[in-house]
Design an enzyme around this catalytic site. Structure first.
Site, mmCIF file in Angstrom:
data_model
loop_
_atom_site.group_PDB
_atom_site.id
_atom_site.type_symbol
_atom_site.label_atom_id
_atom_site.label_comp_id
_atom_site.label_asym_id
_atom_site.label_seq_id
_atom_site.Cartn_x
_atom_site.Cartn_y
_atom_site.Cartn_z
ATOM 1 N N ASN A 23 -12.856 -5.788 -2.050
ATOM 2 C CA ASN A 23 -12.162 -4.725 -1.329
ATOM 3 C C ASN A 23 -11.852 -5.218 0.068
ATOM 4 O OD1 ASN A 23 -11.293 -1.962 -0.735
ATOM 5 N ND2 ASN A 23 -13.156 -1.790 0.499
ATOM 6 N N GLU A 68 -5.027 -8.286 8.162
ATOM 7 C CA GLU A 68 -5.471 -8.080 6.773
ATOM 8 C C GLU A 68 -4.650 -8.934 5.814
ATOM 9 O OE1 GLU A 68 -5.981 -4.073 5.361
ATOM 10 O OE2 GLU A 68 -6.253 -3.371 7.409
ATOM 11 N N LEU A 113 -7.776 4.349 -3.004
ATOM 12 C CA LEU A 113 -8.537 5.408 -2.334
ATOM 13 C C LEU A 113 -9.509 6.155 -3.230
ATOM 14 C CD1 LEU A 113 -5.875 6.733 0.186
ATOM 15 C CD2 LEU A 113 -7.751 5.113 0.534
ATOM 16 N N LYS A 114 -9.707 5.687 -4.445
ATOM 17 C CA LYS A 114 -10.737 6.335 -5.278
ATOM 18 C C LYS A 114 -12.023 5.517 -5.198
ATOM 19 C CE LYS A 114 -10.120 8.164 -9.434
ATOM 20 N NZ LYS A 114 -10.630 9.507 -9.146
ATOM 21 N N ASP A 163 -18.599 0.354 0.826
ATOM 22 C CA ASP A 163 -18.375 -0.642 1.899
ATOM 23 C C ASP A 163 -19.648 -1.397 2.263
ATOM 24 O OD1 ASP A 163 -16.164 1.686 3.609
ATOM 25 O OD2 ASP A 163 -15.751 0.236 2.008
ATOM 26 N N HIS A 172 -11.277 -3.885 3.955
ATOM 27 C CA HIS A 172 -11.563 -2.716 4.793
ATOM 28 C C HIS A 172 -11.114 -3.025 6.224
ATOM 29 C CE1 HIS A 172 -13.720 0.945 5.974
ATOM 30 N NE2 HIS A 172 -14.110 0.264 7.034
ATOM 31 N N LYS A 181 -13.231 4.519 -17.193
ATOM 32 C CA LYS A 181 -13.424 3.858 -18.503
ATOM 33 C C LYS A 181 -12.075 3.330 -19.015
ATOM 34 C CE LYS A 181 -15.483 6.067 -22.147
ATOM 35 N NZ LYS A 181 -16.425 7.158 -22.480
ATOM 36 N N GLY A 226 0.877 -0.755 -0.322
ATOM 37 C CA GLY A 226 0.777 -2.033 -1.024
ATOM 38 C C GLY A 226 1.165 -3.247 -0.193
ATOM 39 N N ASN A 255 -0.860 -5.142 1.386
ATOM 40 C CA ASN A 255 -1.819 -6.211 1.050
ATOM 41 C C ASN A 255 -1.472 -6.830 -0.301
ATOM 42 O OD1 ASN A 255 -4.206 -6.617 2.999
ATOM 43 N ND2 ASN A 255 -3.889 -4.417 3.004
#
Ligand code: GRF
Length: 209
Positions: free
Chosen positions: A110, A182, A93-94, A153, A112, A73, A14, A16
């Site tokens: 996102n 980042e 990571l999902k 990505d 990367h 959901k 965490g 970021n």
């Protein structure tokens, strides 16, 4: 102007998320607030960071849901209940299901750790990215903030930051230099995405090196 409500999804340390928290605190990121942090990992330090900053945080265990669709959901339900304007994947990571992405079209970003489209796609995350960069002997790498779309990505790039790959770089030295960048880029990416939401402006492209 009403503050934009951010949700940060994270699976790991965490840092970021911490950069966004810091930017809000020092008024480098105005008209935004982190309304919730969601993790799929109970021990994600990102959850600790949220708690330490009195930010609502939720651990959702994927094993408690029969499918990824059901898991996503539930997340979408939470995000809608909290009237989230922008979803930020910061080391999450999902892979999102299509229904999640469609529910928040052009409102999921996102970060990367490479100069996309290079060194992105399925399986390209964490140290693997930097291993491939070093193996390829390219002279520069960096990081990218992009919109999340159905391909991995592949979404429109919001901003990128280039850094040199040094001759004696190892995976770890490159990874830590990219991660440092980042922390600035994620804040810039959130600002640009918020601006786009606010005035529905075309996606801006901004490469700084
Ligand atoms: C970062 O390198 C980011 O680019 C990637 O996962 C890492 C997350 O780091 N998606 P942290 O959890 O924000 O420290």
């Amino acid at each position: 102007m009403k503050k934009k409500r951010l949700a940060v999804l994270a699976s790991g340390s965490g840092s970021n998320l911490q950069a966004i928290i810091g930017a809000i605190k020092n008024k480098n990121l105005e008209n935004a607030e982190i309304s919730t942090v969601i993790s799929n990992k109970e021990n994600a330090f990102a959850l600790e960071r949220a708690k330490n900053n009195n930010i609502d945080c939720i651990f959702l265990d994927p094993k408690s849901f029969p499918t990824n669709e059901d898991f996503d959901k539930k997340i979408v339900e939470i995000l809608k209940d909290k009237k989230i304007d922008l979803v930020i994947l910061a080391g999450y990571l999902k892979i999102l299901t299509n229904s999640f992405i469609n529910a928040f079209e052009n409102r999921i970003i996102n970060i990367h750790p490479s100069l996309l489209p290079a060194f992105g796609g399925k399986g390209m995350y964490g140290k693997k990215v930097h291993e491939e960069v070093i193996k390829s002997k390219v002279k520069e790498s960096g990081c990218t903030v992009h919109y999340v779309t159905l391909g991995i990505d592949e979404g429109p790039i919001i901003c990128q930051k280039k850094i040199p790959v040094l001759p004696n770089d190892t995976v770890d030295t490159l990874a830590s230099r990219v991660l440092e960048e980042e922390h600035n880029l994620i804040v810039e990416g959130v600002k640009l995405a918020i601006k786009k939401i606010a005035c529905n402006a075309p996606t801006e492209y901004n490469i700084s090196s």
